[in-house]
Design an enzyme around this catalytic site. Sequence first.
Site, short mmCIF file in Angstrom:
data_model
loop_
_atom_site.label_atom_id
_atom_site.label_comp_id
_atom_site.label_asym_id
_atom_site.label_seq_id
_atom_site.Cartn_x
_atom_site.Cartn_y
_atom_site.Cartn_z
N CYS A 107 7.42 15.08 -2.90
CA CYS A 107 8.46 14.74 -3.88
C CYS A 107 8.04 15.30 -5.24
CB CYS A 107 8.64 13.22 -3.96
SG CYS A 107 7.19 12.34 -4.60
N CYS A 155 12.90 4.19 -6.08
CA CYS A 155 12.62 5.61 -6.31
C CYS A 155 13.62 6.49 -5.57
CB CYS A 155 11.20 5.91 -5.84
SG CYS A 155 10.81 7.66 -5.72
N CYS A 158 3.41 8.75 -11.66
CA CYS A 158 4.80 9.14 -11.43
C CYS A 158 5.72 8.40 -12.39
CB CYS A 158 5.19 8.81 -9.99
SG CYS A 158 6.94 9.09 -9.62
N THR A 189 7.32 1.40 -5.33
CA THR A 189 8.39 2.38 -5.17
C THR A 189 8.50 2.96 -3.77
OG1 THR A 189 6.93 4.16 -5.94
CG2 THR A 189 8.29 3.05 -7.60
N GLU A 228 -0.60 1.09 -6.22
CA GLU A 228 0.55 1.02 -7.13
C GLU A 228 0.87 -0.41 -7.51
OE1 GLU A 228 5.34 1.70 -7.09
OE2 GLU A 228 4.15 3.09 -5.86
N HIS A 274 -2.15 -2.51 -2.40
CA HIS A 274 -1.81 -1.11 -2.65
C HIS A 274 -2.06 -0.76 -4.11
CE1 HIS A 274 0.61 2.57 -3.00
NE2 HIS A 274 0.52 2.67 -1.69
N SER A 277 -0.52 5.97 3.59
CA SER A 277 0.69 6.26 2.82
C SER A 277 1.79 5.28 3.19
CB SER A 277 1.15 7.70 3.10
OG SER A 277 2.46 7.92 2.63
N SER A 278 2.17 4.45 2.26
CA SER A 278 3.18 3.42 2.52
C SER A 278 4.53 4.04 2.87
CB SER A 278 3.32 2.51 1.30
OG SER A 278 4.30 1.53 1.50
N ASN A 279 4.95 5.07 2.12
CA ASN A 279 6.28 5.64 2.38
C ASN A 279 6.33 6.31 3.75
OD1 ASN A 279 6.40 8.87 1.98
ND2 ASN A 279 4.87 8.04 0.58
#
Length: 405
Positions: free
Chosen positions: A66, A288, A157, A250, A187, A185, A317-319
Amino acid sequence: MDTKAFKRSLNQSDKYFRKSLGHGEHVADQMKTEYQSSLIQRIRDNNHVLTEGEVTIHLAKSFGFCWGVERAVAMAYETRQHFPTERIWITNEIIHNPGVNQRLRDMNVHFIELVDGQKDFTVVGEGDVVILPAFGASVQEMQLLNDRGCTIVDTTCPWVSKVWNTVEKHKKKDHTSIIHGKYKHEETVATSSFAKTYLVVLNLDEAQYVADYILHSGNRDEFLAKFQNAHSEGFDPDIDLERIGVANQTTMLKGETEAIGKLFEKTMLQKYGPLELNDHFLAFNTICDATQERQDAMFELVDETVDLMLVIGGYNSSNTTHLQEIAIERNIPSYHIDGPERIGPDNRIEHKQLHGELMVTENWLPAGPIAVGVTSGASTPDRAVEAAIERIFQLKGVTNLVAAG
């Protein structure tokens, strides 16, 4: 701590960098060479579908790097160029991709190590350069580095920064921030550091438990035990849930974040009525765009006729994990790998189960014609996706893939 004032002072420092360091053009060429893929572009140009031999690849229409991730990696590359002789550290992985992080290690960029679960900042000295990763760093970490006289390159970000601004608004109005995320996490740790009072909920079930407590009260000790380590110090559910605002990590599933926001709005409306709702609930808009686009593309992809799904991205990686969840919900066999090397030459694949351990599956590609859905998390470069697709074709006997393009 007045976090807003601290960030303001940090922005005015000549040792704090939030934008390009002036090497953008050279770094762009370097990243294009290292991370972009002619094969992936070929598939994009062919409506995200490629058939060779018995294999049809259906590539998600939105996947991979991204803008925020690409920006963070580019700034890390620029940092090495701008400070060629200084010691450079990163407070965490720059992004959740093992290949990209290893590339930075090869450039003599050091990573702060964990000692007994805590980051060991004793290795960082005055004059060192420290990079803050794409998912940010806590206010306490930033203050420590600033007080130590470090140069800080902040690649956080902008979407994460937007969440921080939302949490600041909650704090200003004495609202508790309810954060949809994973409390461990990076973030969410950073986001919660901007809050005065916060509670982290992992999913809709936990949010429903909180909503029921707001409406009907309950066992305070049970509540605090359930959310141990996921709330601010001194949190009291009988007091701190009277005024709430919603924020999110996000990279969480868009639909679940929206459902949690609506649940708490309905809960506060039921408890306090429409005239007092605005005094007790703050709406949010911190989803996001990139995460949303990749999830929407995944939902579209699972509607295709695919035999199995390959999801590529870091195991932390969460996403990426949430992309795999979408395939599993549709009962599509899915394989989450963190890099192409997990695909073996003898039709075996080493992959991570959803919320589970690594496992090896033999003969994962069935005989005969197959349709494979492919997507990747926001921290995965196209070159890694290319290599994984090439390995699939090789296992099915297609060996002249690139030449065919």
